[in-house]
Design a protein around this motif. Structure first.
Motif, PDB file in Angstrom:
ATOM      1  N   LYS A 138       0.866  -1.176   0.000  1.00  0.00           N
ATOM      2  CA  LYS A 138       0.000   0.000   0.000  1.00  0.00           C
ATOM      3  C   LYS A 138       0.902   1.225   0.000  1.00  0.00           C
ATOM      4  CE  LYS A 138      -4.032   2.080   2.211  1.00  0.00           C
ATOM      5  NZ  LYS A 138      -5.011   2.006   3.328  1.00  0.00           N
ATOM      6  N   ASP A 139       1.143   1.811   1.173  1.00  0.00           N
ATOM      7  CA  ASP A 139       2.153   2.865   1.291  1.00  0.00           C
ATOM      8  C   ASP A 139       3.502   2.185   1.492  1.00  0.00           C
ATOM      9  OD1 ASP A 139       0.085   4.635   1.135  1.00  0.00           O
ATOM     10  OD2 ASP A 139       0.227   5.345   3.201  1.00  0.00           O
ATOM     11  N   PHE A 140       4.489   2.534   0.667  1.00  0.00           N
ATOM     12  CA  PHE A 140       5.760   1.807   0.731  1.00  0.00           C
ATOM     13  C   PHE A 140       6.904   2.647   0.174  1.00  0.00           C
ATOM     14  CE2 PHE A 140       4.423   1.176  -3.582  1.00  0.00           C
ATOM     15  CZ  PHE A 140       5.609   1.130  -4.316  1.00  0.00           C
ATOM     16  N   TYR A 141       8.113   2.208   0.510  1.00  0.00           N
ATOM     17  CA  TYR A 141       9.349   2.721  -0.088  1.00  0.00           C
ATOM     18  C   TYR A 141      10.088   1.517  -0.631  1.00  0.00           C
ATOM     19  CZ  TYR A 141      14.256   4.205  -0.270  1.00  0.00           C
ATOM     20  OH  TYR A 141      15.543   4.457  -0.673  1.00  0.00           O
ATOM     21  N   LEU A 142      10.528   1.604  -1.887  1.00  0.00           N
ATOM     22  CA  LEU A 142      11.272   0.529  -2.522  1.00  0.00           C
ATOM     23  C   LEU A 142      12.564   1.075  -3.099  1.00  0.00           C
ATOM     24  CD1 LEU A 142      11.084  -2.511  -3.532  1.00  0.00           C
ATOM     25  CD2 LEU A 142      10.377  -1.538  -5.723  1.00  0.00           C
ATOM     26  N   LYS A 143      13.652   0.400  -2.803  1.00  0.00           N
ATOM     27  CA  LYS A 143      14.939   0.750  -3.403  1.00  0.00           C
ATOM     28  C   LYS A 143      15.531  -0.508  -4.017  1.00  0.00           C
ATOM     29  CE  LYS A 143      19.412   2.988  -2.558  1.00  0.00           C
ATOM     30  NZ  LYS A 143      20.275   3.660  -1.534  1.00  0.00           N
ATOM     31  N   VAL A 144      15.962  -0.387  -5.275  1.00  0.00           N
ATOM     32  CA  VAL A 144      16.523  -1.531  -5.986  1.00  0.00           C
ATOM     33  C   VAL A 144      17.633  -1.046  -6.912  1.00  0.00           C
ATOM     34  CG1 VAL A 144      14.695  -1.335  -7.723  1.00  0.00           C
ATOM     35  CG2 VAL A 144      15.967  -3.467  -7.530  1.00  0.00           C
ATOM     36  N   LEU A 145      18.660  -1.853  -7.050  1.00  0.00           N
ATOM     37  CA  LEU A 145      19.700  -1.569  -8.036  1.00  0.00           C
ATOM     38  C   LEU A 145      19.302  -2.237  -9.342  1.00  0.00           C
ATOM     39  CD1 LEU A 145      23.003  -2.019  -5.972  1.00  0.00           C
ATOM     40  CD2 LEU A 145      21.738   0.076  -6.470  1.00  0.00           C
ATOM     41  N   VAL A 146      19.377  -1.478 -10.438  1.00  0.00           N
ATOM     42  CA  VAL A 146      18.928  -1.954 -11.750  1.00  0.00           C
ATOM     43  C   VAL A 146      20.049  -1.776 -12.771  1.00  0.00           C
ATOM     44  CG1 VAL A 146      17.232  -1.699 -13.590  1.00  0.00           C
ATOM     45  CG2 VAL A 146      16.568  -1.258 -11.220  1.00  0.00           C
ATOM     46  N   LYS A 147      20.210  -2.790 -13.620  1.00  0.00           N
ATOM     47  CA  LYS A 147      21.171  -2.710 -14.721  1.00  0.00           C
ATOM     48  C   LYS A 147      20.481  -3.180 -15.990  1.00  0.00           C
ATOM     49  CE  LYS A 147      25.920  -4.100 -15.890  1.00  0.00           C
ATOM     50  NZ  LYS A 147      27.086  -4.909 -15.422  1.00  0.00           N
ATOM     51  N   ASP A 156       9.419   3.402 -15.029  1.00  0.00           N
ATOM     52  CA  ASP A 156      10.001   2.958 -16.294  1.00  0.00           C
ATOM     53  C   ASP A 156      11.528   2.905 -16.255  1.00  0.00           C
ATOM     54  OD1 ASP A 156       9.446   2.018 -18.883  1.00  0.00           O
ATOM     55  OD2 ASP A 156       8.003   3.628 -19.218  1.00  0.00           O
ATOM     56  N   ILE A 157      12.070   2.041 -17.122  1.00  0.00           N
ATOM     57  CA  ILE A 157      13.516   1.818 -17.227  1.00  0.00           C
ATOM     58  C   ILE A 157      13.898   1.747 -18.699  1.00  0.00           C
ATOM     59  CG2 ILE A 157      15.399   0.180 -16.780  1.00  0.00           C
ATOM     60  CD1 ILE A 157      13.738  -0.828 -14.373  1.00  0.00           C
ATOM     61  N   GLY A 158      14.984   2.418 -19.086  1.00  0.00           N
ATOM     62  CA  GLY A 158      15.477   2.366 -20.454  1.00  0.00           C
ATOM     63  C   GLY A 158      15.702   3.759 -21.011  1.00  0.00           C
ATOM     64  N   GLU A 202      16.776  11.354 -15.806  1.00  0.00           N
ATOM     65  CA  GLU A 202      17.489  10.727 -16.926  1.00  0.00           C
ATOM     66  C   GLU A 202      18.974  11.075 -16.940  1.00  0.00           C
ATOM     67  OE1 GLU A 202      17.437   8.260 -20.351  1.00  0.00           O
ATOM     68  OE2 GLU A 202      15.590   8.948 -19.423  1.00  0.00           O
ATOM     69  N   ALA A 203      19.309  12.315 -16.644  1.00  0.00           N
ATOM     70  CA  ALA A 203      20.711  12.744 -16.708  1.00  0.00           C
ATOM     71  C   ALA A 203      21.575  12.052 -15.670  1.00  0.00           C
ATOM     72  CB  ALA A 203      20.794  14.257 -16.522  1.00  0.00           C
ATOM     73  N   ALA A 204      20.953  11.477 -14.639  1.00  0.00           N
ATOM     74  CA  ALA A 204      21.709  10.810 -13.575  1.00  0.00           C
ATOM     75  C   ALA A 204      22.006   9.352 -13.887  1.00  0.00           C
ATOM     76  CB  ALA A 204      20.944  10.901 -12.259  1.00  0.00           C
ATOM     77  N   VAL A 205      21.456   8.827 -14.986  1.00  0.00           N
ATOM     78  CA  VAL A 205      21.607   7.408 -15.321  1.00  0.00           C
ATOM     79  C   VAL A 205      23.032   7.089 -15.768  1.00  0.00           C
ATOM     80  CG1 VAL A 205      20.878   5.591 -16.919  1.00  0.00           C
ATOM     81  CG2 VAL A 205      19.185   7.157 -15.940  1.00  0.00           C
ATOM     82  N   LYS A 206      23.555   5.979 -15.258  1.00  0.00           N
ATOM     83  CA  LYS A 206      24.839   5.433 -15.707  1.00  0.00           C
ATOM     84  C   LYS A 206      24.529   4.328 -16.711  1.00  0.00           C
ATOM     85  CE  LYS A 206      26.660   6.224 -11.052  1.00  0.00           C
ATOM     86  NZ  LYS A 206      27.152   5.544  -9.813  1.00  0.00           N
ATOM     87  N   LYS A 207      24.718   4.627 -17.983  1.00  0.00           N
ATOM     88  CA  LYS A 207      24.308   3.699 -19.032  1.00  0.00           C
ATOM     89  C   LYS A 207      25.053   2.373 -18.939  1.00  0.00           C
ATOM     90  CE  LYS A 207      23.001   7.277 -22.340  1.00  0.00           C
ATOM     91  NZ  LYS A 207      23.193   7.836 -23.697  1.00  0.00           N
ATOM     92  N   ASN A 208      24.287   1.277 -19.034  1.00  0.00           N
ATOM     93  CA  ASN A 208      24.811  -0.089 -19.017  1.00  0.00           C
ATOM     94  C   ASN A 208      25.528  -0.442 -17.712  1.00  0.00           C
ATOM     95  OD1 ASN A 208      23.958  -0.457 -21.791  1.00  0.00           O
ATOM     96  ND2 ASN A 208      25.738   0.754 -22.380  1.00  0.00           N
ATOM     97  N   VAL A 267      18.092  -7.513 -18.270  1.00  0.00           N
ATOM     98  CA  VAL A 267      17.847  -6.576 -17.182  1.00  0.00           C
ATOM     99  C   VAL A 267      18.076  -7.310 -15.866  1.00  0.00           C
ATOM    100  CG1 VAL A 267      15.352  -7.031 -17.183  1.00  0.00           C
ATOM    101  CG2 VAL A 267      16.230  -4.935 -16.157  1.00  0.00           C
ATOM    102  N   LYS A 268      18.782  -6.641 -14.947  1.00  0.00           N
ATOM    103  CA  LYS A 268      19.111  -7.249 -13.664  1.00  0.00           C
ATOM    104  C   LYS A 268      18.612  -6.359 -12.532  1.00  0.00           C
ATOM    105  CE  LYS A 268      23.327  -9.534 -15.325  1.00  0.00           C
ATOM    106  NZ  LYS A 268      24.777  -9.760 -15.057  1.00  0.00           N
ATOM    107  N   TYR A 269      18.105  -7.010 -11.485  1.00  0.00           N
ATOM    108  CA  TYR A 269      17.605  -6.310 -10.305  1.00  0.00           C
ATOM    109  C   TYR A 269      18.251  -6.943  -9.071  1.00  0.00           C
ATOM    110  CZ  TYR A 269      13.709  -5.149 -13.521  1.00  0.00           C
ATOM    111  OH  TYR A 269      12.940  -4.737 -14.588  1.00  0.00           O
ATOM    112  N   LYS A 270      18.811  -6.131  -8.182  1.00  0.00           N
ATOM    113  CA  LYS A 270      19.403  -6.696  -6.967  1.00  0.00           C
ATOM    114  C   LYS A 270      19.296  -5.701  -5.803  1.00  0.00           C
ATOM    115  CE  LYS A 270      24.289  -5.319  -7.528  1.00  0.00           C
ATOM    116  NZ  LYS A 270      25.688  -5.818  -7.622  1.00  0.00           N
ATOM    117  N   SER A 271      19.694  -6.181  -4.635  1.00  0.00           N
ATOM    118  CA  SER A 271      19.677  -5.372  -3.402  1.00  0.00           C
ATOM    119  C   SER A 271      18.326  -4.700  -3.218  1.00  0.00           C
ATOM    120  CB  SER A 271      20.800  -4.321  -3.435  1.00  0.00           C
ATOM    121  OG  SER A 271      22.062  -4.935  -3.578  1.00  0.00           O
ATOM    122  N   ILE A 272      17.270  -5.510  -3.264  1.00  0.00           N
ATOM    123  CA  ILE A 272      15.903  -4.986  -3.195  1.00  0.00           C
ATOM    124  C   ILE A 272      15.513  -4.753  -1.737  1.00  0.00           C
ATOM    125  CG2 ILE A 272      13.503  -5.401  -3.816  1.00  0.00           C
ATOM    126  CD1 ILE A 272      14.514  -7.268  -6.017  1.00  0.00           C
TER     127      ILE A 272
END
Length: 203
Positions: A47-56, A83-85, A108-114, A163-168
């Motif tokens: 419901k109300d939540f905070y989610l942090k995940v590392l994405v590649k 969204d991602i990409g 978007e400007a903060a994204v580290k590509k790949n 696509v990879k997701y970790k440290s959720i």
């Protein structure tokens, strides 16, 4: 949400698109193409939540996303998507429904590509925020939006991708804060669904 070893607590209509490698959930590995959007659902309702995940995302030109407050709709998903990409990082989409919601893409400007990127999602009442590598991207208020549902990871239909997701990390009923942003800063940044700025009052 994720034990780093296997997909306990997660399910998909086609598990062949999902695996675990090096303590990360991996989508699309070994596929020449992605047939239909693929979703990996977590069993826990939020419901109300905070989610942090590392994405590649590799290559960065492909597309994926994180569903939240969402429901299964056959093999598809209905609900919010962070969204991602390339060109869509950090933006707020409504899968199978209202489509583009908050589309400025300030993160978007903060994204580290790949490379690995920190993705944060905060949803409290009708208010939703996202941040990419600590940079606020979405601050959106939708009075009639969904208030609960499930989290799912997506690999988008299309060409071969990984696509990879970790440290959720998931927190229920969180404080209103993301990284260095305080509650007052996050509330001030809100934009209503009609495009007008948030001016205080009921959330």
């Amino acid at each position: 949400m994720f034990n780093g070893h296997d997909l306990s607590g997660w399910s998909s209509s086609d598990m062949s698109y999902w695996s675990v490698s090096d303590s990360a959930i991996v989508g699309g590995e070994g596929k020449d193409s992605i047939v239909n959007n693929q979703f990996l659902w977590h069993e826990e309702k939020v419901k109300d939540f905070y989610l942090k995940v590392l994405v590649k995302m590799v290559p960065n030109t492909t597309n994926a996303g994180i569903q939240f407050r969402s429901q299964k709709m056959g093999e598809e998903a209905l609900g919010y998507q962070a969204d991602i990409g390339e060109g869509v990082w950090g933006r707020l989409y409504h899968e199978s429904g209202r489509e583009k919601l908050h589309w400025e893409g300030k993160g978007e400007a903060a994204v580290k590509k790949n490379e690995w990127n920190s993705y944060e999602i905060l949803a409290v009442g009708n208010n939703i925020w996202t941040a990419i590598n600590g940079t606020l991207s979405v601050a959106y208020q939708e009075p009639n939006g969904e208030l609960d549902g499930f989290i799912a990871l997506q690999v988008h239909a299309g060409p071969s991708q990984l696509v990879k997701y970790k440290s959720i990390k998931l927190i229920h009923n969180p404080e209103i804060e993301i990284g260095e942003y305080s509650e007052s800063e996050l509330m001030e940044a809100l934009v209503k669904s009609n495009g007008s700025p948030y001016l205080g009052g009921n959330q």
